[in-house]
Scaffold this motif. Structure first.
Motif, short mmCIF file in Angstrom:
data_model
loop_
_atom_site.label_atom_id
_atom_site.label_comp_id
_atom_site.label_asym_id
_atom_site.label_seq_id
_atom_site.Cartn_x
_atom_site.Cartn_y
_atom_site.Cartn_z
N ARG A 283 1.12 -1.01 -0.13
CA ARG A 283 0.61 -0.16 -0.03
C ARG A 283 1.01 1.57 0.31
O ARG A 283 2.13 0.83 0.61
N ILE A 284 -0.18 2.43 -0.37
CA ILE A 284 0.90 3.66 -0.46
C ILE A 284 0.98 3.82 1.09
O ILE A 284 -0.03 3.80 1.98
N ILE A 285 2.03 4.66 1.89
CA ILE A 285 2.59 4.86 3.34
C ILE A 285 2.24 6.46 3.21
O ILE A 285 3.09 7.38 4.01
N GLY A 286 3.33 6.90 2.17
CA GLY A 286 3.45 8.08 1.95
C GLY A 286 3.40 8.62 1.00
O GLY A 286 4.03 8.59 -0.63
N ARG A 287 3.27 10.51 0.42
CA ARG A 287 3.39 11.14 -0.84
C ARG A 287 3.90 12.57 -0.35
O ARG A 287 3.91 12.92 0.62
N GLY B 101 7.35 9.39 -3.29
CA GLY B 101 6.70 8.98 -2.35
C GLY B 101 7.28 7.74 -1.89
O GLY B 101 8.27 7.18 -2.23
N GLY C 4 -4.54 6.80 -3.56
CA GLY C 4 -4.89 7.44 -2.38
C GLY C 4 -3.72 6.92 -1.16
O GLY C 4 -3.59 5.39 -1.18
N THR C 5 -3.32 7.37 -0.54
CA THR C 5 -2.45 6.82 0.86
C THR C 5 -3.68 5.41 1.19
O THR C 5 -4.51 6.14 1.45
N CYS C 6 -2.94 4.53 1.70
CA CYS C 6 -3.52 3.13 2.30
C CYS C 6 -4.33 2.66 1.30
O CYS C 6 -4.77 1.54 1.64
N GLN C 7 -3.88 2.67 -0.24
CA GLN C 7 -4.73 1.85 -1.57
C GLN C 7 -4.02 0.75 -1.41
O GLN C 7 -2.49 1.21 -1.47
N VAL D 222 6.34 3.23 -0.47
CA VAL D 222 5.14 2.23 -0.47
C VAL D 222 5.52 1.16 0.50
O VAL D 222 6.68 1.32 1.22
#
Length: 92
Positions: A8-12, A18, A48-51, A20
């Motif tokens: 999941r994406i954890i930061g951007r 960013g 999106g973040t957390c996706q 993952v």
């Protein structure tokens, strides 16, 4: 270490990069933040973040001792199992 992973994406960052996280069971990268560049998101989609995502891990060309995420795609959540519900309603 190189291959297809789930995470999941954890930061951007506003500058186009960013991080993952790798959630793949048994992966040596599990729990680590892995760098990605926005160009690595297939189709230029907004994720999106957390996706939940799938991605590949390759050696970072600028930092050979590190890895980076590429070929990032959102996971198809329509085939995923629904989360268990915790219904606390009491029927009398």
């Amino acid at each position: 270490m190189i291959g297809q992973f789930i995470g999941r994406i954890i930061g951007r960052h506003d500058r186009g990069f960013g991080w993952v996280t790798d959630d793949t069971p048994g992966s040596p990268n599990r729990g680590y933040a892995i760098f990605y560049h926005m160009k690595s998101i297939n189709g230029g989609r907004h994720i999106g973040t957390c996706q939940k995502i799938t991605f590949d891990v390759v050696p970072d060309p600028k930092h050979p001792s590190k890895v980076m995420a590429v070929n990032i795609d959102p996971m198809d959540i329509s085939s995923a199992k629904p989360a268990p519900t915790t219904d606390t309603t009491v029927v009398r």
